[in-house]
Design an enzyme around this catalytic site. Structure first.
Site, short mmCIF file in Angstrom:
data_model
loop_
_atom_site.label_atom_id
_atom_site.label_comp_id
_atom_site.label_asym_id
_atom_site.label_seq_id
_atom_site.Cartn_x
_atom_site.Cartn_y
_atom_site.Cartn_z
N ALA A 34 1.04 4.19 6.77
CA ALA A 34 0.77 2.84 6.28
C ALA A 34 1.69 1.80 6.92
O ALA A 34 1.60 0.62 6.58
CB ALA A 34 0.93 2.80 4.75
N LYS A 79 -9.96 -6.07 9.78
CA LYS A 79 -9.66 -6.94 10.91
C LYS A 79 -9.71 -6.18 12.24
O LYS A 79 -9.66 -6.80 13.31
CB LYS A 79 -8.30 -7.59 10.71
CG LYS A 79 -8.28 -8.56 9.53
CD LYS A 79 -6.89 -9.05 9.23
CE LYS A 79 -6.95 -10.06 8.08
NZ LYS A 79 -7.47 -9.48 6.82
N LYS A 119 -4.66 -2.81 15.31
CA LYS A 119 -5.17 -1.80 14.38
C LYS A 119 -6.40 -1.09 14.96
O LYS A 119 -6.61 0.09 14.71
CB LYS A 119 -5.52 -2.44 13.03
CG LYS A 119 -4.32 -3.00 12.30
CD LYS A 119 -3.28 -1.94 11.98
CE LYS A 119 -3.72 -1.02 10.87
NZ LYS A 119 -2.66 -0.04 10.52
N ILE A 156 0.83 -1.20 0.00
CA ILE A 156 0.00 0.00 0.00
C ILE A 156 0.87 1.25 0.00
O ILE A 156 0.61 2.22 -0.74
CB ILE A 156 -0.93 0.00 1.22
CG1 ILE A 156 -1.96 -1.13 1.11
CG2 ILE A 156 -1.66 1.34 1.34
CD1 ILE A 156 -2.93 -0.98 -0.02
N ARG A 162 -6.54 -20.55 11.03
CA ARG A 162 -5.34 -20.34 11.83
C ARG A 162 -5.68 -19.48 13.04
O ARG A 162 -6.73 -18.83 13.08
CB ARG A 162 -4.26 -19.68 10.96
CG ARG A 162 -3.81 -20.54 9.79
CD ARG A 162 -2.86 -19.82 8.88
NE ARG A 162 -3.52 -18.68 8.23
CZ ARG A 162 -2.92 -17.88 7.35
NH1 ARG A 162 -1.66 -18.08 7.02
NH2 ARG A 162 -3.59 -16.88 6.82
N LEU A 193 -5.55 -7.27 -3.48
CA LEU A 193 -5.03 -8.34 -4.33
C LEU A 193 -3.57 -8.10 -4.67
O LEU A 193 -3.19 -7.02 -5.08
CB LEU A 193 -5.84 -8.42 -5.62
CG LEU A 193 -7.29 -8.90 -5.47
CD1 LEU A 193 -8.05 -8.65 -6.75
CD2 LEU A 193 -7.33 -10.37 -5.11
N GLY A 194 -2.76 -9.15 -4.50
CA GLY A 194 -1.39 -9.08 -4.98
C GLY A 194 -0.39 -8.48 -4.03
O GLY A 194 0.78 -8.33 -4.39
#
Length: 625
Positions: free
Chosen positions: A368, A414, A426, A299, A544, A453-454
């Site tokens: 970030a 989350k 967070k 990010i 998990r 994504l990615g």
């Protein structure tokens, strides 16, 4: 001087053939208008008209820039320009000359205008065909084995790709036809290639025409459409490639060879591209000194890219990883006009942060920097607390101290009803921003969204690696879902939302509908030309530690309020008392200093859930979870 002479020579080289054709058109038109007889009268008229017509042609062709037309890229605008030049010459001849009775006056004018236009156009079409080395009907000549290609999408993108493939001299490729679901396009011919049928007919066409490759050229297609098309194409067992989405094309430079790529899972998740207001986004970055913490991450690096395009006065990228900082620095140096300043520093270190703020004087901060891996942070709670909680506190207090105008925290889904250490850290980071927001002139905002994504170490690269190794693909639970968004789109909305924040408001990005992880895994396996549970084993290993089956973007008590952007909502949250929070953070810090992982984790979870404000049975439910 040499450059001017070279330009003159080039112009003359083009104008001479054009003037020669004007003379041929003049002679041919006179001959035909005189009943195809070349007699002394016709010859006299020709030599009488030629000097003035040539002079007029030289003026008109130069004025209209006919000699500067690139034949390789001849288009409708150029042909219109040629028609205008021909019409002007014809009008000149009509005004300047009248003929004896043996020459049909009107017939000459019509013929002269047509012949001039036809000649000027024909020479350029011939040059274009020579440059492309192709026949106008995409000739299916025999000889070397060609890659037999089928293009999905007979719209602008499909036509453009066909044209670009021809221009790129890909003579080892032959486009056999188009397919398109629009029934009105069936049997139409585009650049000499016919629309053969619809998407459902792809398997049949692939077999009948011995297709080797399918190109999906529908950059505006949404996820459900791409999924339907790709499912049909993949079953043909031929190579399938596609174009990026519209957003992807806008963020890069067009090159057919580079942009045609293997179809990927991102294509199946396409949603309507988010449009941002460039004026709003530019208002918080243009002319500002911008600092991005965690600038080497997925990010953070994309934030740096997009901020660099918005003309900041200065861009400072701060992070702990020297290699990732070096990579984004070199990328921006080579691709933008802005050379960023890079600071290798830890956001938890007050001295390092003081140095960065004193030296670079940021006015806008995007925070970030964070540890993000849920299982790892579950095993290392103190490290997660120090980085995500106290790193955020250090960034916030340093920003206030140095008079930063705007501070934007990048959060995560989350953080909502957190069951993991990472999510709880967070959530507390959001609380810190909210508590400090009312104590200074700095404008604070929190932007909360789901998975991207990615990103490095995220789900999609992990699944790809498992498939590349031959499996098994490990899935936690068949019902697990997640929200997904592409990194560029997430950052665009971060910039848009960050411009609206003031008193620590939490902005929620519209992530669309949640996606089942098992569906993503199956799609990826099929995109590799394999079959789930046949070629690649799929194992369910259970969630998990700290993972939820389904993530949430908001608390039930948070009231969502629409903003000026349709994909961004604002959550009204209860204010956090700063003195109380500082007291809690002091206790949490002491537990971290003592090295008591379990006690620190327990205190963190209680703080994140706001245990003092919960109903009695709520805390019991959390502890049970």
């Amino acid at each position: 001087m040499k450059t001017t002479f070279t330009r003159f020579v080039r112009a003359a080289a083009q104008l001479v053939p054009d003037l020669a054709w004007v003379n041929i058109a003049l002679a041919a038109s006179l001959w035909i208008a005189a009943d195809q007889v070349w007699n002394p009268i016709v010859e006299s008229e020709f030599f009488s008209m030629a000097p003035s017509v040539n002079l007029a042609a030289l003026v008109v062709l130069t004025w209209r820039g006919i000699h500067r037309i690139q034949a390789r890229y001849l288009g409708l605008y150029d042909q219109l320009n040629l028609a205008i030049a021909s019409s002007i010459l014809t009008a000149f001849a009509a005004v300047r000359y009248s003929f004896p009775e043996s020459i049909n006056n009107l017939g000459f004018l019509l013929l002269f205008g047509f012949n001039v236009f036809a000649g000027l156009t024909a020479t350029r079409v011939a040059m274009r065909m020579w440059n492309w080395r192709i026949s106008p009907l995409n000739s299916k000549r025999t000889g070397e084995r060609k890659v037999r290609t089928l293009i999905v999408g007979a719209g602008d993108a499909g036509e453009f790709v066909l044209r670009e493939l021809g221009r790129a001299n890909e003579r080892n490729r032959i486009v056999m036809g188009f397919v398109d679901d629009d029934p009105a396009k069936r049997n139409l011919i585009i650049q000499g290639v016919r629309v053969l049928g619809n998407v459902a007919e792809i398997p049949m066409l692939t077999d009948n025409l011995n297709i080797d490759e399918i190109l999906i050229c529908i950059p505006s297609a949404q996820g459900d459409t791409m999924r339907r098309i790709s499912d049909i194409c993949i079953k043909t067992n031929v190579r399938v490639r596609t174009l990026p989405s519209v957003a992807g094309l806008l963020n890069g430079h067009w090159n057919t060879a580079k942009n045609l790529r293997e179809i990927d899972v991102e294509d199946l998740l396409r949603r309507e591209p988010a449009e941002v207001d460039p004026n709003v986004v530019a208002s918080i970055t243009t002319g500002e000194s911008v600092l991005v913490t965690g600038g080497g991450g997925s990010i953070g690096s994309e934030l740096s890219r997009q901020v660099a395009r918005l003309s900041p006065a200065r861009l400072t990228i701060l992070g702990k990883g020297e290699n990732s900082l070096y990579e984004i620095e070199q990328e921006l140096v080579q691709t933008s006009a802005l050379a960023p300043s890079c600071v290798v520093a830890d956001v938890r270190n007050q001295d390092s942060m003081e140095y960065a703020f004193q030296k670079f004087r940021p006015t806008v901060v995007f925070h970030a920097a964070a540890h993000k891996h849920v299982p790892l942070m579950q095993s290392n709670p103190i490290e997660a607390i120090r980085n995500n909680v106290f790193g955020t506190k250090c960034a916030v207090t340093t920003s206030i101290k140095h008079g930063v105008n705007r501070f934007v925290l990048i959060s995560t889904d989350k953080a909502v009803n957190p069951t993991s250490v990472m999510g709880a850290t967070k959530r507390v980071a959001e609380m810190i921003v909210g508590a400090y927001a009312n104590t200074s002139d700095t404008k604070f905002a929190v932007v909360r969204f789901g998975n991207v994504l990615g990103s490095r170490g995220s789900l999609i690269p992990l699944l790809k690696n498992q498939i590349a190794r031959g499996g098994p693909v490990r899935i936690t639970h068949p019902d697990m879902t997640r929200y997904f968004m592409t990194i560029p789109e997430a950052v665009q909305l971060i910039l848009q939302a960050g411009a609206q924040g003031d008193r620590g408001e939490v902005f929620i990005l519209d992530m669309g509908d949640p996606v089942k992880i098992i569906d993503l895994a199956y799609d990826l396996i099929r995109l590799h030309g394999l079959a789930p549970h046949e070629d690649i084993e799929v194992k369910f290993v259970g969630p998990r530690p700290g993972e939820k089956l389904h993530e949430e973007l908001t608390y039930g008590k948070e009231e969502l309020v629409p903003t000026q952007h349709p994909k961004i909502n604002m959550a009204h949250t209860s204010p956090v008392d700063l003195p109380w929070l500082l007291g809690e953070l002091e206790q949490l810090s002491e537990l971290c200093e003592q090295g008591d992982q379990d006690a620190a984790q327990q205190f963190l979870m209680e703080l994140a859930w706001g245990k003092h404000n919960l109903m009695p049975d709520s805390w019991d439910k959390l502890r049970a979870a």
